[in-house]
Enzyme design. Structure first.
Site, PDB file in Angstrom:
ATOM      1  N   ASP A   7       1.037  -1.139  -0.007  1.00 37.93           N
ATOM      2  CA  ASP A   7       0.007  -0.057   0.004  1.00 37.93           C
ATOM      3  C   ASP A   7       0.888   1.119  -0.035  1.00 37.93           C
ATOM      4  OD1 ASP A   7      -2.358  -1.013  -0.180  1.00 37.93           O
ATOM      5  OD2 ASP A   7      -3.037  -0.695   1.861  1.00 37.93           O
ATOM      6  N   ASP A  23      -9.070  25.648 -41.065  1.00 41.11           N
ATOM      7  CA  ASP A  23      -8.447  24.356 -40.410  1.00 41.11           C
ATOM      8  C   ASP A  23      -9.546  23.678 -39.387  1.00 41.11           C
ATOM      9  OD1 ASP A  23      -6.053  24.290 -41.660  1.00 41.11           O
ATOM     10  OD2 ASP A  23      -5.108  25.794 -40.388  1.00 41.11           O
ATOM     11  N   GLY A  78      -6.756  14.312 -43.122  1.00 46.81           N
ATOM     12  CA  GLY A  78      -7.257  13.610 -44.602  1.00 46.81           C
ATOM     13  C   GLY A  78      -5.783  13.577 -45.240  1.00 46.81           C
ATOM     14  N   MET A  79      -5.139  14.107 -45.474  1.00 48.86           N
ATOM     15  CA  MET A  79      -3.836  14.194 -46.194  1.00 48.86           C
ATOM     16  C   MET A  79      -2.819  13.140 -45.535  1.00 48.86           C
ATOM     17  SD  MET A  79      -2.315  14.593 -48.790  1.00 48.86           S
ATOM     18  CE  MET A  79      -3.113  16.158 -49.745  1.00 48.86           C
TER      19      MET A  79
END
Length: 513
Positions: free
Chosen positions: A36, A299, A434-435
């Site tokens: 503990d 963006d 995406g790119m």
């Protein structure tokens, strides 16, 4: 009690130790078995501080079980009193000491006679509360103890400061970016001409707790720790408090406006005029913080409607859900928290900003929910980061519990106007663009462990023949994992072990039917 290899909120004694080790010159003694006492290692590893963790374990061993703990605990308290000379020693019970049903308050009373330090027993029930609830309770207990002591000795500060001042309550060790948030809050308050009276518990002295009533109001940036203390100070001394978290443009503006309304109750008497922070809010929102401008840029507009999942403690999960939905136009499919004790408040806060609400401390439920929804990004704790890696979904960490990556050496606040910039960066960088998808498709990326079921189970007995694998590579990357998962689901339902091109088309037809 349950056996788990991951817990969002630890046991109660960890919360007590976090509060005790946040104060200066306070020592904690933990009555616990070996195992503990991992708190020392955890804090030393994560918090990049030069000081040793002021925690001693009074080990429950076979001798203690045979003879009782009193002699050992009292000896440890008096020894630490002589060695460290702390202002306060906190004796922390654990699950084990609760099972043994020992009278720890009696041990504290005995040790107090021989000690120069103040000695108290942390008043928490280990079977009823978790780490965060225990931290909240312990902080309130320490504050109450020292204000009562000051009242008895006649040293309690009754008059408030001439200039507007606040106490910041709830900044403590191992918190999510707490030290950075504290700096940012101080900077914001300085801009508003407000003094910081006391910050507790992080870096605070228990001897200075008697000065708490001097402040005009209290600030509680995180609901998890500090709310009980603020309620106690309101009840005993009539001190108002602001519990709005200054996260995001809207949240920070609301926070500043609430401070203004409380200060204007005293301002005519002490300042001779009312304060107006609206010009400051306007200046910060339009010119200083980049987040408002960024959210209107092309963006950020590319992220509009993207599906995300948010999970964390109530404060950060609720604030993040509102920022994503309200300020960035991102679609929050599910918002969740592991703070089951504060579920009602959380549901009230996120209602209308998300489709689903999940309140659980079981990480497997969270993992299955994420696998089912298939979001574009996750915003959660360290566990959601692991889940995201398994499912190949990017994750931004916005809440404790966290690992070493989220105890940065650089300045990374999440509160205030600088915090809005950090959050905007985190959100934008968390999405796979995406790119980037197309480049990975063309040139290949890192090997990933693909998960192809609707849960985090790793059992699979399918084989894909060469033709079906070739067919799979022709499918665009952003839907490939989904088609693979649907095909395997169809194969499982129809008892097909080997997947061919025909099976793929059959699965497609079944799905469209």
């Amino acid at each position: 009690m349950k056996l788990a290899y991951w817990m969002y909120a630890g046991p109660a004694h960890i919360g007590t130790l976090r509060v005790a080790s946040s104060f200066r010159n306070v020592h904690a003694i933990m009555h616990a078995p070996l195992g503990d006492d991992y708190f020392n290692v955890m804090r030393s590893m994560l918090e990049r501080e030069r000081d040793f963790t002021p925690v001693t374990a009074s080990i429950v061993d076979r001798h203690v079980l045979a003879r009782g703990s009193q002699e050992k605990v009292v000896e440890n308290i008096t020894r630490k009193d002589k060695e460290e000379r702390p202002d306060l020693i906190v004796l922390t019970p654990t699950c084990t000491s609760s099972i043994l049903q020992e009278d720890l308050q009696n041990f504290v009373d005995r040790a107090s006679i021989a000690s120069n330090s103040d000695v108290i027993l942390a008043d928490v029930n280990h079977y009823r509360v978790n780490e965060l609830q225990a931290a909240d309770r312990t902080l309130e207990q320490v504050v109450r103890y020292y204000l009562d002591k000051a009242r008895r000795q006649g040293t309690l500060s009754q008059s408030i400061t001439e200039k507007p001042s606040v106490n910041i309550i709830g900044m403590f060790t191992l918190g999510f970016h707490n030290q950075h948030d504290c700096k940012e809050l101080k900077r914001l308050l300085q801009d508003l001409g407000i003094q910081v009276n006391e910050v507790i518990p992080e870096g605070g002295s228990v001897e200075n707790l008697r000065n708490l009533p001097k402040a005009w109001l209290n600030l509680v940036p995180y609901r998890e720790v500090g709310l009980m203390t603020a309620l106690y100070l309101e009840k005993e001394f009539g001190m108002p408090y602001v519990a709005t978290t200054p996260m995001g443009i809207v949240g920070t503006a609301e926070f500043v406006r609430q401070i203004q309304s409380h200060i204007n109750k005293w301002a005519p008497m002490f300042l001779g005029k009312l304060v107006d922070y609206e010009p400051y809010i306007d200046q910060q929102t339009r010119f200083i913080s980049q987040a408002a401008w960024f959210s209107r840029s092309i963006d950020c507009q590319n992220l509009t409607g993207k599906k995300v999942v948010v999970f964390g403690d109530t404060t950060h999960a609720a604030s993040m859900t509102k920022i994503l939905a309200r300020e960035m136009g991102i679609h929050v499919v599910c918002a969740g928290t592991y703070c089951k004790h504060d579920a009602d408040w959380f549901k009230e806060q996120v209602q209308g900003y998300c489709d689903e609400i999940l309140v659980t401390d079981d990480h497997t439920q969270v993992g299955d929910m994420i696998a089912r929804i298939e979001p574009a990004a996750i915003f959660g704790s360290q566990m959601e980061r692991h889940i995201g890696k398994r499912l190949d979904i990017p994750c931004g960490v916005i809440s404790a519990p966290v690992h070493i990556q989220n105890f940065p050496l650089g300045y990374r606040p999440f509160l205030g106007y600088e915090g809005t910039n950090q959050i905007a960066d985190l959100v934008y960088n968390s999405f796979t663009l995406g790119m980037e998808d197309h480049l990975l498709e063309m040139f290949g990326g890192h090997d990933t462990k693909e998960v192809i079921t609707k849960s985090l189970s790793t059992d699979t007995d399918f084989t894909w023949d060469s033709e079906s694998q070739l067919e799979l590579t022709k499918i665009p990357g952003f839907v490939r994992a989904k088609i693979k998962r649907n095909t395997e689901k169809f194969a499982r339902q129809n008892g097909v072990a080997k997947i061919t091109v025909e099976v793929m088309y059959a699965a497609k037809e079944a799905l469209n039917a």
